[in-house]
Design a protein around this motif. Structure first.
Motif: not given
Length: 469
Positions: A138-162
């Motif tokens: 990842s060319i991003y820093n660790a804080t940006s990756l931590a904000f995105l979360g683990p794969p389960s959250e990245l695929r989840g339905d908790q964040r659907q809108r901006p």
């Protein structure tokens, strides 16, 4: 069998088609080649031609994969810098079509490791099928990756809108103010591919690789690095910040013309007081509206501080090439207090000059690393691309700069707020702590030895990791 006893490896590098991704991948390639490993750097012809200007190790081989033509992508386009943001999804679709030729190359080579970006979400599974280990870099820093979360959250339905990305996530287990502003997330939505959202690409890249690395330093982001290890449940090895090799090696467009302009600028800087000048540069891919650029210009004028403003030649929107982004008469009004530079500029040389005090930046991570490597205090003006908003919050929280106040919904701001904040950061007494903190960051961001320790640890991981079955 494993790769111990200093066995030399063959490593394939496959970055996303953006200059801000390609260059960090090239820096890592150079380091791995210094360690005696062979590197196959894989990209499209135009991007590789751009890199051939550099003098590189004979252990680095460039592999060209022609980008397939697809409907909606302008002919001969091969990088994000050639596109308005809403056309980027077409580039992602074309990039995905490189899977067959890349698979063919890997099948017919002796590659041990492939180091990949997040856009090619399919690559770690292809590598596993071929018995090749993979690293998500990842060319991003660790804080940006931590904000995105683990794969389960990245695929989840908790964040659907901006709006769902404007709050600090529940899994962040330390004090943090890092989240997007609504206008930044709405802008990012424009460059997403509907068929394969970026968040699903991140999820696959993280889940199916063997280990994750990122452009970060445990000295700068200890909490985020620790959190990522918990979230991912696999090795997370920061690569360091990859500070630039040297000021003199930076290169860009027409060299003679740039050198001549640099001599003029250096003479201008030599006549300014130490750490008195603001350097303003919004990157090559950030395109605020003309209205916002004019407001920014009025703010710079009202600050009454000396400045250099680098203005790139990219049109604000399609069809606006040649339209000047600064107000008519601006250069006359500011006189010798300001120096406007159009086109590519030698950023490292500028930041290295003793007259530069601060950097008004779009918060691209590479630019931030360069600025803090010289101890320059930051005036944070998020470009609303990628993770730039998250970086602005992180640096504001670290007290190495302040963020220009902007409307949460549309990103608007006033020239008065630009002038007031710029003076606070650069000259006012209450900005002394910010300036001192930024100066101290040279010990992390400008410390080649410290950053090479991270690279050494990363190389050792590759060298001692068991070969894939």
């Amino acid at each position: 069998m494993d790769n111990k006893d200093n066995q030399k490896l063959h490593i394939a590098m496959f970055p996303w088609l953006a200059y801000g991704h390609i260059m960090p991948f090239l820096e890592v390639s150079k380091f791995l080649a210094q360690k005696g490993h062979r590197v196959s750097f894989i990209s499209t012809p135009k991007n590789i031609q751009r890199l051939l200007k550099s003098s590189l190790s004979p252990l680095i081989t460039f592999v060209e994969l022609p980008l397939p033509a697809i409907e909606g992508l302008p002919q001969s386009t091969e990088s994000t810098s050639e596109l308005p943001i809403h056309k980027v999804p077409y580039l992602k679709k074309a990039y995905d079509l490189l899977q067959p030729p890349l698979t063919h190359f890997l099948q017919h080579s002796d590659v041990n490791w492939v180091i990949h970006d997040f856009i090619c979400h399919w690559l770690p599974r292809v590598a596993t099928q071929l018995g090749i280990n993979s690293v998500y870099f990842s060319i991003y820093n660790a804080t940006s990756l931590a904000f995105l979360g683990p794969p389960s959250e990245l695929r989840g339905d908790q964040r659907q809108r901006p709006e769902d990305y404007t709050v600090v996530p529940k899994w962040v287990d330390f004090p943090s103010n890092v989240a997007f502003k609504l206008h930044e997330m709405v802008s990012h939505w424009d460059c997403m591919d509907d068929e394969v959202p970026d968040f699903h690409r991140f999820a696959d890249a993280i889940q199916y690789c063997n280990l994750v690395t990122m452009r970060s330093s445990p000295e700068f982001e200890p909490d985020s690095v620790s959190l990522l290890r918990k979230l991912y449940g696999k090795p997370v090895i920061p690569l360091g910040l990859l500070p630039p090799s040297s000021v003199t090696r930076q290169h860009g467009g027409a060299d003679d013309q740039v050198d001549e302009k640099w001599e003029m600028l250096r003479e201008w800087l030599d006549n300014k007081k130490e750490r008195s000048v603001i350097y303003i540069a919004l990157g090559t891919e950030v395109t605020p509206s003309q209205e916002l650029m004019h407001e920014l210009a009025h703010g710079i004028e009202k600050s009454e501080l000396p400045f250099i403003w680098v203005i790139n030649n990219r049109p604000l929107v399609e069809g606006m090439l040649g339209v000047d982004v600064i107000p008519p008469g601006f250069e006359t009004q500011v006189g010798d207090r300001g120096f406007v530079w159009r086109g590519w500029a030698p950023q490292l040389k500028i930041l290295d000059h003793s007259s530069i005090g601060g950097f008004l930046s779009h918060c691209g991570w590479s630019s931030v690393i360069e600025a803090l490597g010289f101890g320059r205090v930051l005036i944070l003006f998020s470009g609303a691309n990628s993770d730039q908003g998250l970086i602005a919050r992180l640096l504001n929280g670290k007290r190495v700069g302040l963020e220009i106040p902007r409307d949460e919904r549309d990103g608007s701001f006033t020239s008065d707020s630009v002038a007031e904040l710029t003076r606070r950061v650069m000259v006012d007494k209450e900005g002394e702590l910010l300036r001192s903190n930024a100066w101290a960051m040279k010990e992390i961001f400008g410390n080649k030895e410290l950053n090479n320790k991270c690279l050494d640890e990363f190389a050792r991981f590759l060298e001692t990791w068991p070969a894939s079955a």
